[in-house]
Design a protein around this motif. Structure first.
Motif, short mmCIF file in Angstrom:
data_model
loop_
_atom_site.label_atom_id
_atom_site.label_comp_id
_atom_site.label_asym_id
_atom_site.label_seq_id
_atom_site.Cartn_x
_atom_site.Cartn_y
_atom_site.Cartn_z
N PRO A 179 44.73 52.85 33.15
CA PRO A 179 45.78 53.33 34.06
C PRO A 179 46.83 52.26 34.37
O PRO A 179 48.01 52.58 34.56
CB PRO A 179 45.00 53.72 35.32
N HIS A 180 46.42 50.98 34.42
CA HIS A 180 47.38 49.91 34.66
C HIS A 180 48.43 49.89 33.56
O HIS A 180 49.63 49.92 33.81
CB HIS A 180 46.68 48.55 34.71
N ASP A 181 47.97 49.86 32.30
CA ASP A 181 48.88 49.75 31.18
C ASP A 181 49.71 51.02 30.99
O ASP A 181 50.89 50.95 30.64
CB ASP A 181 48.09 49.44 29.90
N LEU A 182 49.09 52.17 31.22
CA LEU A 182 49.82 53.43 31.05
C LEU A 182 50.89 53.60 32.13
O LEU A 182 51.98 54.11 31.85
CB LEU A 182 48.84 54.60 31.08
N SER A 183 50.59 53.16 33.35
CA SER A 183 51.60 53.27 34.41
C SER A 183 52.76 52.32 34.13
O SER A 183 53.92 52.64 34.37
CB SER A 183 50.98 52.99 35.78
N PRO A 191 65.11 55.94 29.68
CA PRO A 191 65.25 57.40 29.80
C PRO A 191 65.28 58.06 28.44
O PRO A 191 65.90 57.54 27.50
CB PRO A 191 66.59 57.56 30.52
N GLY A 192 64.58 59.18 28.32
CA GLY A 192 64.56 59.92 27.06
C GLY A 192 63.49 59.48 26.08
O GLY A 192 63.28 60.12 25.06
N VAL A 193 62.83 58.36 26.37
CA VAL A 193 61.76 57.87 25.50
C VAL A 193 60.42 58.19 26.16
O VAL A 193 60.20 57.84 27.32
CB VAL A 193 61.89 56.35 25.25
N ALA A 194 59.53 58.86 25.43
CA ALA A 194 58.26 59.29 26.03
C ALA A 194 57.18 59.41 24.97
O ALA A 194 57.47 59.68 23.80
CB ALA A 194 58.45 60.64 26.74
N PRO A 195 55.91 59.22 25.36
CA PRO A 195 54.80 59.44 24.42
C PRO A 195 54.68 60.93 24.08
O PRO A 195 54.89 61.78 24.96
CB PRO A 195 53.56 58.97 25.19
N VAL A 196 54.34 61.22 22.84
CA VAL A 196 54.15 62.62 22.43
C VAL A 196 52.71 62.90 22.01
O VAL A 196 52.28 64.05 21.94
CB VAL A 196 55.12 63.02 21.30
N SER A 197 51.94 61.82 21.69
CA SER A 197 50.53 62.02 21.32
C SER A 197 49.74 60.75 21.57
O SER A 197 50.32 59.66 21.69
CB SER A 197 50.42 62.41 19.84
N VAL A 198 48.44 60.92 21.68
CA VAL A 198 47.56 59.76 21.88
C VAL A 198 46.29 59.95 21.06
O VAL A 198 45.77 61.06 20.92
CB VAL A 198 47.21 59.56 23.38
N ILE A 332 47.72 60.52 34.26
CA ILE A 332 46.47 61.31 34.17
C ILE A 332 46.47 62.17 32.92
O ILE A 332 45.45 62.32 32.25
CB ILE A 332 46.31 62.19 35.43
N ALA A 333 47.64 62.73 32.58
CA ALA A 333 47.73 63.59 31.39
C ALA A 333 47.38 62.81 30.13
O ALA A 333 46.69 63.32 29.24
CB ALA A 333 49.15 64.17 31.28
N ILE A 334 47.84 61.56 30.04
CA ILE A 334 47.52 60.74 28.87
C ILE A 334 46.03 60.41 28.85
O ILE A 334 45.37 60.47 27.81
CB ILE A 334 48.36 59.45 28.85
N LEU A 335 45.45 60.08 30.01
CA LEU A 335 44.03 59.77 30.08
C LEU A 335 43.17 60.98 29.70
O LEU A 335 42.17 60.83 28.99
CB LEU A 335 43.67 59.29 31.49
N GLU A 336 43.55 62.16 30.17
CA GLU A 336 42.80 63.37 29.81
C GLU A 336 42.85 63.61 28.31
O GLU A 336 41.84 63.92 27.68
CB GLU A 336 43.37 64.59 30.56
N ALA A 337 44.06 63.47 27.73
CA ALA A 337 44.21 63.67 26.29
C ALA A 337 43.42 62.60 25.52
O ALA A 337 42.80 62.88 24.49
CB ALA A 337 45.68 63.63 25.90
N ALA A 338 43.43 61.35 26.03
CA ALA A 338 42.69 60.27 25.38
C ALA A 338 41.18 60.54 25.42
O ALA A 338 40.47 60.26 24.44
CB ALA A 338 43.00 58.94 26.05
#
Length: 357
Positions: A179-183, A191-198, A332-338
């Motif tokens: 969570p530290h690194d993801l936050s 702006p406009g740059v975002a993760p799409v998959s993990v 949280i969404a990234i952690l759930e997907a991970a």
């Protein structure tokens, strides 16, 4: 009754809920802030709350959350209770008309987090997640450099957060450390740059019953890649992040207070097809830059102090905090997907665009 209205020239009445590990830090910073007046410290153990406040404090120590939420002099709360209680306490506070700051994680699931975000939005209240690292001088500078284009377009991010850590009973190493690194990633991306998959890979070689070593690979919508290594089993402590840009590369060593950031004007340049002649097109022209390294001076400042100022700004302006509820929801969404990826042998899992927005 909605008691969220705050006069522009008066301190904001705030209560801290939870006097355990993190609560005393919040108490200290709220008491030191001209923007806030600490009204109450609430904990199931009133003796502990009194001990945190000290013998001569006029701040109320109580174990009665309902009475705190019914107090019109309290316009905002900070929730520092155990993670499993965050949603219940924060929901009750929002329904009582209070602005809410929540320690990470915002919630235990995307569904719970979304309910908090929706509740705050419906009531016009500030919901903020205390992603403390985002308010360190180093991360604020990294955000400034990436957003300002000084590093160029992001090509990759590589983060290592390892140590001989406390193996948690209820969560794996991903949910404990990532969570530290993801936050931070969420905070610094332009702006406009975002993760799409993990995709996540992990191992439990000590029989703890959960992953003690894990690697997360995130693909971004620009084609860039972010890689995060978290580990409870390393005999050495490492807190290093490398951010590669098309212009410059930044190295952040959080364990080196004398030189946390280093910016290298070194990298790889590839000539574009338009710039190449017929002969050169057969061999793509790669050149290596070997320029200077600079170490920006950073003002040492406690991250919580800056975070408290941002909470006040959000409440007074009615605009989202830099790490608002949606930022907490994205983590949280990234952690759930991970977690889904980890359970499925490292399969890449797409991220919900509604959450990523």
């Amino acid at each position: 009754m909605n008691s969220s209205h705050v006069s522009a020239d008066e301190p904001i009445g705030v209560a801290v809920i939870g006097a355990g590990y993190w609560g005393p830090n919040l108490v200290r910073n709220f008491q030191a802030s001209a923007d806030f007046r600490l009204r109450a410290l609430c904990d199931l153990d009133v003796t502990r709350a009194r001990r945190v406040l000290g013998d001569y404090s006029t701040v109320r120590a109580t174990d009665d959350l309902d009475s705190v939420l019914a107090d019109d002099s309290v316009q905002a709360v900070a929730v520092a209770t155990p993670a499993g209680t965050h949603v219940d306490v924060a929901t009750a506070a929002l329904r009582a008309g209070k602005h809410v700051l929540v320690e990470k994680p915002l919630a235990a699931s995307v569904a719970q987090g979304r309910s908090l975000v929706d509740e705050a939005q419906r009531r016009g209240l500030s919901l903020m997640c205390d992603h403390t690292y985002c308010y360190t001088p180093a991360v604020l500078r990294i955000r400034e450099l990436l957003h300002g284009g000084q590093l160029g377009e992001l090509q990759y991010l590589d983060s290592v957060r390892i140590n001989l850590g406390l193996v948690q009973r209820d969560i794996d190493v991903m949910w404990d450390l990532a969570p530290h690194d993801l936050s931070i990633l969420d905070f610094i991306l332009p702006p406009g740059v975002a993760p799409v998959s993990v995709a996540a890979h992990g191992a439990d070689r000590i029989g703890a019953g959960r992953a003690c070593v894990a690697y997360l690979t995130l693909h971004l919508n620009t084609g860039a890649i972010a890689h995060i290594h978290v580990n409870w089993l390393s005999p050495v402590k490492v807190r290093t992040t490398i951010i590669g840009g098309s212009k410059r590369t930044l190295v952040w060593d959080d364990l080196n207070p004398s030189q946390r950031l280093s910016i290298f004007d070194r990298g790889v340049d590839v000539a574009s097809a338009e710039e190449l002649g017929d002969e050169q097109r057969r061999e793509m022209l790669v050149s290596y830059r070997s320029g200077d390294m600079v170490a920006p001076a950073l003002t040492e400042r406690e991250a919580l102090r800056t975070m408290v100022e941002e909470y006040a700004r959000s409440i007074r302006s009615g605009t989202p905090a830099l790490t608002d509820g949606r930022a907490g929801l994205r983590v949280i969404a990234i952690l759930e997907a991970a977690s889904r990826s980890l359970a499925d042998g490292g399969r890449s899992v797409g991220l919900d665009e509604r959450v990523a927005a």
